[in-house]
Design an enzyme around this catalytic site. Structure first.
Site, PDB file in Angstrom:
ATOM      1  N   SER A  13      -2.219 -72.788  11.758  1.00 44.78           N
ATOM      2  CA  SER A  13      -3.046 -72.610  10.565  1.00 44.78           C
ATOM      3  C   SER A  13      -4.437 -72.086  10.892  1.00 44.78           C
ATOM      4  O   SER A  13      -5.203 -71.791   9.984  1.00 44.78           O
ATOM      5  CB  SER A  13      -3.196 -73.952   9.847  1.00 44.78           C
ATOM      6  OG  SER A  13      -3.871 -74.857  10.711  1.00 44.78           O
ATOM      7  N   GLY A  14      -4.771 -71.996  12.160  1.00 41.12           N
ATOM      8  CA  GLY A  14      -6.101 -71.536  12.543  1.00 41.12           C
ATOM      9  C   GLY A  14      -7.082 -72.652  12.853  1.00 41.12           C
ATOM     10  O   GLY A  14      -8.293 -72.420  12.887  1.00 41.12           O
ATOM     11  N   SER A  16      -7.685 -74.228  15.692  1.00 39.56           N
ATOM     12  CA  SER A  16      -8.414 -73.965  16.938  1.00 39.56           C
ATOM     13  C   SER A  16      -9.409 -72.835  16.770  1.00 39.56           C
ATOM     14  O   SER A  16     -10.522 -72.891  17.299  1.00 39.56           O
ATOM     15  CB  SER A  16      -7.439 -73.650  18.075  1.00 39.56           C
ATOM     16  OG  SER A  16      -6.611 -74.769  18.330  1.00 39.56           O
ATOM     17  N   GLU A  88      -7.193 -81.723  18.415  1.00 40.45           N
ATOM     18  CA  GLU A  88      -5.934 -82.484  18.480  1.00 40.45           C
ATOM     19  C   GLU A  88      -6.165 -83.964  18.143  1.00 40.45           C
ATOM     20  O   GLU A  88      -5.716 -84.870  18.841  1.00 40.45           O
ATOM     21  CB  GLU A  88      -5.270 -82.326  19.853  1.00 40.45           C
ATOM     22  CG  GLU A  88      -4.984 -80.895  20.255  1.00 40.45           C
ATOM     23  CD  GLU A  88      -3.929 -80.185  19.406  1.00 40.45           C
ATOM     24  OE1 GLU A  88      -3.272 -80.840  18.578  1.00 40.45           O
ATOM     25  OE2 GLU A  88      -3.776 -78.969  19.592  1.00 40.45           O
ATOM     26  N   VAL A 170       5.584 -87.661  20.461  1.00 41.58           N
ATOM     27  CA  VAL A 170       4.730 -86.697  21.151  1.00 41.58           C
ATOM     28  C   VAL A 170       5.541 -85.914  22.167  1.00 41.58           C
ATOM     29  O   VAL A 170       6.130 -86.484  23.086  1.00 41.58           O
ATOM     30  CB  VAL A 170       3.543 -87.403  21.843  1.00 41.58           C
ATOM     31  CG1 VAL A 170       2.716 -86.401  22.635  1.00 41.58           C
ATOM     32  CG2 VAL A 170       2.687 -88.126  20.813  1.00 41.58           C
ATOM     33  N   ILE A 172       4.456 -82.229  23.829  1.00 37.79           N
ATOM     34  CA  ILE A 172       3.504 -81.133  23.799  1.00 37.79           C
ATOM     35  C   ILE A 172       4.249 -79.801  23.837  1.00 37.79           C
ATOM     36  O   ILE A 172       5.171 -79.608  24.621  1.00 37.79           O
ATOM     37  CB  ILE A 172       2.523 -81.226  24.990  1.00 37.79           C
ATOM     38  CG1 ILE A 172       1.784 -82.581  24.979  1.00 37.79           C
ATOM     39  CG2 ILE A 172       1.530 -80.073  24.975  1.00 37.79           C
ATOM     40  CD1 ILE A 172       0.969 -82.846  23.745  1.00 37.79           C
ATOM     41  N   GLY A 173       3.846 -78.903  22.972  1.00 40.74           N
ATOM     42  CA  GLY A 173       4.461 -77.578  22.932  1.00 40.74           C
ATOM     43  C   GLY A 173       3.791 -76.707  21.896  1.00 40.74           C
ATOM     44  O   GLY A 173       3.033 -77.189  21.057  1.00 40.74           O
TER      45      GLY A 173
END
Length: 193
Positions: A13-14, A16, A88, A170, A172-173
């Site tokens: 979604s942007g 970062s 995060e 959880v 991570i990816g």
């Protein structure tokens, strides 16, 4: 008066990009932002926030054991922190979310936390839950499904593209493991057109 902001969205979604831009804006004005990301998210290297549009930012990391209030209080004593930015934020513990509230209330430092709201099973992350409970301002950033509708679900997909329903909360990816879907296509298990 400082506030606790929680900006959440589905993946892609942007978040970062917006975080890196906010950090840049503070720096450009001669202010001192402090940004952190969880050590567990090392997809782009430890302490690296990376946006799909090509922007990166090297930051410090925190773990589940980190006392963010004490960390910020100590840093603020050395040099004034104008804003604390957390990437995060879904990985924050309940205690850490309360520490963010203390940073705002006791140290008068604004906090902006970016993260996911729900996991691939459509369940709240602990950090997200407590941010929704405590944040002064909550903002949903927009993402789109492959069909063009608003995406607010994070689907974990197998190597063959199947939407997964079971597994650890959880894992991570990035785009290799997750796709953003509208509710309809998430519930149908249809990750791609």
């Amino acid at each position: 008066m400082a506030s606790l902001h929680y900006k959440f969205a589905a993946m892609n979604s942007g978040k970062s990009t917006q975080l890196i831009q906010a950090h840049f804006n503070y720096c450009e004005r001669g202010m001192h932002p402090l940004a952190m990301t969880p050590a567990i998210d090392d997809r782009f290297g430890v302490g690296v926030i990376s946006a799909r549009v090509g922007l990166t930012l090297k930051v410090e990391v925190f773990t589940e054991e980190s006392d963010l209030f004490e960390l910020i209080r100590g840093r603020n004593a050395e040099q004034r922190i104008d804003v604390f930015i957390v990437d995060e934020a879904q990985f924050l513990t309940k205690e850490q979310v309360y520490q963010l509230a203390r940073i705002v209330d006791e140290l008068d430092i604004p906090v902006v936390a970016y993260g996911l709201k729900t996991d691939f099973r459509a369940e709240l992350f602990p950090g997200s839950y407590h941010l929704l409970c405590l944040a002064d301002k909550v903002e949903e950033l927009k993402s789109i499904c492959w069909c063009g509708n608003k995406a607010h679900m994070n689907a974990r997909v197998s190597g063959s593209g199947e939407v997964m329903r079971d597994g650890a909360q959880v894992e991570i990816g990035g785009n290799d493991r997750y796709v953003s879907l509208c509710r309809k296509h998430y519930l149908e298990g249809k990750a791609y057109s």
